[in-house]
Structures are given as C-alpha cells and as structure tokens.
Design a protein around this motif. Structure first.
Motif, PDB file in Angstrom:
ATOM      1  N   ALA A 245       0.811  -1.217   0.000  1.00 46.23           N
ATOM      2  CA  ALA A 245       0.000   0.000   0.000  1.00 46.23           C
ATOM      3  C   ALA A 245       0.844   1.267   0.000  1.00 46.23           C
ATOM      4  CB  ALA A 245      -0.929   0.007   1.214  1.00 46.23           C
ATOM      5  N   SER A 246       2.166   1.127   0.117  1.00 43.76           N
ATOM      6  CA  SER A 246       3.059   2.277   0.173  1.00 43.76           C
ATOM      7  C   SER A 246       3.568   2.652  -1.211  1.00 43.76           C
ATOM      8  CB  SER A 246       4.261   1.964   1.078  1.00 43.76           C
ATOM      9  OG  SER A 246       5.105   1.010   0.439  1.00 43.76           O
ATOM     10  N   PHE A 247       4.255   3.784  -1.285  1.00 40.78           N
ATOM     11  CA  PHE A 247       4.855   4.220  -2.553  1.00 40.78           C
ATOM     12  C   PHE A 247       5.865   3.194  -3.040  1.00 40.78           C
ATOM     13  CE2 PHE A 247       8.294   6.381  -4.860  1.00 40.78           C
ATOM     14  CZ  PHE A 247       7.575   6.903  -5.908  1.00 40.78           C
ATOM     15  N   SER A 267     -11.401 -12.345  -5.176  1.00 43.64           N
ATOM     16  CA  SER A 267     -12.781 -12.240  -5.638  1.00 43.64           C
ATOM     17  C   SER A 267     -13.273 -10.808  -5.750  1.00 43.64           C
ATOM     18  CB  SER A 267     -13.709 -13.010  -4.682  1.00 43.64           C
ATOM     19  OG  SER A 267     -13.717 -12.412  -3.395  1.00 43.64           O
ATOM     20  N   PHE A 268     -12.370  -9.831  -5.574  1.00 42.28           N
ATOM     21  CA  PHE A 268     -12.783  -8.441  -5.718  1.00 42.28           C
ATOM     22  C   PHE A 268     -13.017  -8.080  -7.181  1.00 42.28           C
ATOM     23  CE2 PHE A 268     -10.246  -8.527  -1.846  1.00 42.28           C
ATOM     24  CZ  PHE A 268     -11.073  -7.850  -0.968  1.00 42.28           C
ATOM     25  N   ASP A 269     -13.852  -7.066  -7.397  1.00 39.08           N
ATOM     26  CA  ASP A 269     -13.918  -6.447  -8.712  1.00 39.08           C
ATOM     27  C   ASP A 269     -12.666  -5.588  -8.859  1.00 39.08           C
ATOM     28  OD1 ASP A 269     -14.524  -4.359 -10.752  1.00 39.08           O
ATOM     29  OD2 ASP A 269     -16.455  -5.383 -10.821  1.00 39.08           O
ATOM     30  N   ILE A 270     -12.057  -5.611 -10.023  1.00 39.12           N
ATOM     31  CA  ILE A 270     -10.793  -4.879 -10.209  1.00 39.12           C
ATOM     32  C   ILE A 270     -10.945  -3.392  -9.920  1.00 39.12           C
ATOM     33  CG2 ILE A 270     -11.115  -4.445 -12.681  1.00 39.12           C
ATOM     34  CD1 ILE A 270      -8.105  -5.055 -12.983  1.00 39.12           C
ATOM     35  N   THR A 271     -12.158  -2.858 -10.124  1.00 43.72           N
ATOM     36  CA  THR A 271     -12.384  -1.434  -9.875  1.00 43.72           C
ATOM     37  C   THR A 271     -12.427  -1.102  -8.387  1.00 43.72           C
ATOM     38  OG1 THR A 271     -14.779  -1.756  -9.999  1.00 43.72           O
ATOM     39  CG2 THR A 271     -13.643  -1.161 -12.052  1.00 43.72           C
ATOM     40  N   ASP A 272     -12.465  -2.130  -7.535  1.00 42.08           N
ATOM     41  CA  ASP A 272     -12.518  -1.903  -6.089  1.00 42.08           C
ATOM     42  C   ASP A 272     -11.138  -1.678  -5.470  1.00 42.08           C
ATOM     43  OD1 ASP A 272     -15.272  -2.119  -5.844  1.00 42.08           O
ATOM     44  OD2 ASP A 272     -15.211  -4.294  -5.599  1.00 42.08           O
ATOM     45  N   PRO A 274      -8.590   0.541  -5.865  1.00 45.57           N
ATOM     46  CA  PRO A 274      -8.250   1.870  -5.328  1.00 45.57           C
ATOM     47  C   PRO A 274      -8.977   2.173  -4.022  1.00 45.57           C
ATOM     48  CG  PRO A 274      -8.656   1.996  -7.689  1.00 45.57           C
ATOM     49  CD  PRO A 274      -9.074   0.620  -7.254  1.00 45.57           C
ATOM     50  N   ALA A 275     -10.256   1.795  -3.941  1.00 45.08           N
ATOM     51  CA  ALA A 275     -11.021   2.029  -2.709  1.00 45.08           C
ATOM     52  C   ALA A 275     -10.460   1.210  -1.552  1.00 45.08           C
ATOM     53  CB  ALA A 275     -12.493   1.690  -2.939  1.00 45.08           C
ATOM     54  N   LEU A 276     -10.039  -0.028  -1.831  1.00 48.69           N
ATOM     55  CA  LEU A 276      -9.473  -0.880  -0.784  1.00 48.69           C
ATOM     56  C   LEU A 276      -8.199  -0.279  -0.206  1.00 48.69           C
ATOM     57  CD1 LEU A 276      -9.984  -4.440  -2.290  1.00 48.69           C
ATOM     58  CD2 LEU A 276     -10.962  -3.599  -0.155  1.00 48.69           C
TER      59      LEU A 276
END
Length: 352
Positions: A245-247, A267-272, A274-276
């Motif tokens: 999650a870091s640079f 099992s996430f949607d790929i669009t999720d 950034p929100a995660l």
C-alpha cells in the motif's frame, strides 16, 4: 532603433521560453500518461487473470458496498504446489472485518487444526483445513466450502477472499525487498526446496521469500504451537500489506505483478482496488485489533492432535465480529450447534 531591436529580441526569447515550457509540459504529460497506461496494463493483465467469482454470501441480502459498508475479507495461504495444483489445504486463514465508517478493523486468525464439523462432507468432524478437500469432493468448490465452514463457526458473512500459495508468498516477499522479524524463541525450520533456516531470540533478521515462508510455517518448536504460528503469520502479512500500500510497493508493482501472476487469486472487482487501498491507508494502526482465540488441545482418533474452541469462546468471538460489522444473523440461517464432539473424522484429508 536599439530599443526596438531589444524589444524584438525579448519577444523572440519569450516565444522560445513558451515553446520550451510547452514542450516540457508535453513531455511530462506523455511520460505520466505512459507510465499510467503501463502500470494500468500491468494491473489489468495480472489481476484480470487472477480474479475469481465468489457469489454473494448466503448470509447477505445484497452485495456490500465496500466504500461505505462494513465487510469481511478472508486471506488464505495454501500449500498448493505445481505437482498438485488442484489439491490444496489452507495453512493460513485470516479473517479481516473492516468498518470504513468507524475506520476500524478486527483481525482473526483461525488455527488450521481447529476441530469442527465440515459442511458438505456428510457430517464429518475433523480439522478445519480439510474444508477445501470436501468442497472439491462434493462439487461445491474448495474456496466456497472454506467460506461456508468459517461462516458456520463465526456466524458472520465472508464477502471477499484472496488466496496465495507458497511460491507466490516467496516471490512477493522477494519483490518487496524482504521483511524484518525478531523471533521470540529459538527454532530451526526446513525450507521448501532444501536447506534450513535458523532463528535465535532477540536477533533481528531481514528475510527473503524462502526464509520468510519457513518463519511463518514453524509450529513444532513454538511453545504456543499453532497459535504462535498464527501470530507470526499476522506479523508478516501486516508488513507485506503495508509495503504493497506504500509508494515503495507502487514503484515495484511490475515485480510484484510478475510474482503474483499464477500464484494468486481474489474475488474483488478490479475497480474496487483503489477504494481498498484508500480504506486501508485511512485506518490508524491503533484501530486495527487482533482477536485472540482461546483454545485447548485434544487428541481425536483419525485426526491426531487437534484444537477445540469452547462454546463460550465461540460466542465471544461471534459477538465481537457481529458488532464490528453491524451485522445480526437472521433466525434459521446458521447451524447454531456446530458441535465438535462425538464425531467421526477423515484421517486422509486433515493435513497432518
């Protein structure tokens, strides 16, 4: 006349400066777009191939919105190998219950030797890491049966999962530059592929993938057995998530994406995604609580040494998770008994 020439020269210089400024901006824009498209294609290529559908939990009336609703993620670490790609057991089961509204998370490690009734097995009682085996045998599916088993135990829905095997774990650790650990006791653990990793208490080690895997797999010399191993697993997984999650994780994404390629699924949607990342970065470390399961040792014919969870402990954990998720099970949705006594066990699938 001189003044006119000077003015003309100034205008020419100004035009040149504007032209070069425009060029520089254009070059930077192209580079940014280029890197964005490159990393975007890397992300899409790797994660699109790794995505697996997981239907809505039977304990949910509708899909959760991870941006503003509490949800759960099950992290599975498996012993899957190239020699038996479709025959794996879950050595690591970590459930994260995340509440974006309160910016809190509760993390629970379920020991692989937990003795339990396995759904879709005809009533078999054995170690919980056999759930994937019975899911394959029954046609329900390996991950789906792990989910159903944990939902029966914990009485909360499992919304998403991510699964990684031994090779993927090793490669991610290497791609992110290793992890640091300070062991609490002395132990020696065989490494997959040959050799041994030795650890001494109080010393700080920077581990590569193979040694990191040895560090999280050891349990026989750990005074706390499976519970001690669970603690080391959470320690390492936490470091890896921080790095991803870091640079530093972003800049190494090309290496990480190659590492996870065939050894990771989710099992996430790929669009999720950034929100995660945003949700994870927004949770203060002090708001991430580890729930410790209180268990006792036992021995069962056919399953060997197992861990049992007292009924009052199950109720305590269920209450903590349900409060975190703002969730209340509906009557009749779950097998509230889920007894772990007086049952039979399958000695060929418990992962001893």
């Amino acid at each position: 006349m001189q003044r006119v020439n000077d003015s003309r020269i100034d205008r020419v210089k100004q035009k040149r400066r504007k032209k070069w400024t425009f060029r520089i901006i254009s070059i930077v824009t192209v580079l940014v777009l280029g890197f964005g498209l490159y990393f975007g294609s890397q992300i899409w290529g790797v994660f699109a191939n790794s995505g697996k559908e997981l239907k809505k939990s039977d304990l949910r009336d509708k899909e959760v919105e991870i941006k503003n609703e509490p949800f759960t993620v099950l992290l599975l670490g498996t012993d899957q190998r190239t020699t038996r790609p479709n025959d794996w057991r879950a050595d690591v089961m970590i459930l994260a219950a995340i509440n974006p509204k309160t910016k809190t998370a509760k993390v629970l490690s379920v020991p692989r030797d937990t003795y339990i009734t396995i759904p879709n097995s005809g009533g078999v009682k054995t170690k919980i890491n056999a759930a994937a085996y019975y899911g394959r045998q029954s046609g329900v599916g390996d991950v789906e049966n792990v989910r159903k088993t944990l939902e029966e135990l914990l009485h909360v829905p499992i919304d998403y999962y991510a699964r990684i095997n031994f090779q993927g774990f090793e490669d991610i650790v290497d791609a992110l530059g290793g992890i640091q650990v300070t062991p609490k006791f002395k132990f020696t653990q065989a490494m997959i592929g040959g050799g041994y990793a030795k650890f001494y208490p109080g010393n700080t080690y920077t581990l590569n993938g193979k040694k990191a895997l040895a560090y999280v797999r050891e349990r026989h010399e750990d005074p706390r057995g499976d519970l001690g191993r669970n603690e080391r697993q959470r320690e390492v997984v936490s470091q890896l998530i921080d790095k991803l999650a870091s640079f530093d994780g972003v800049t190494k994404f090309s290496e990480v994406s190659k590492a996870v390629g065939k050894n990771f699924e989710y099992s996430f949607d790929i669009t999720d995604f950034p929100a995660l990342v945003k949700i994870y970065q927004g949770i203060p470390k002090q708001n991430i609580e580890t729930i410790q399961i209180k268990v006792f040792d036992d021995k069962v014919p056919g399953s060997g040494a197992v861990l049992r969870i007292p009924e009052e402990e199950k109720q305590r954990i269920r209450q903590l998770l349900q409060q975190q998720l703002e969730y209340k099970p509906k009557e009749g949705q779950l097998n509230n008994g889920n007894s772990d006594v007086d049952g039979t066990a399958d000695s060929g699938s418990d992962g001893n």
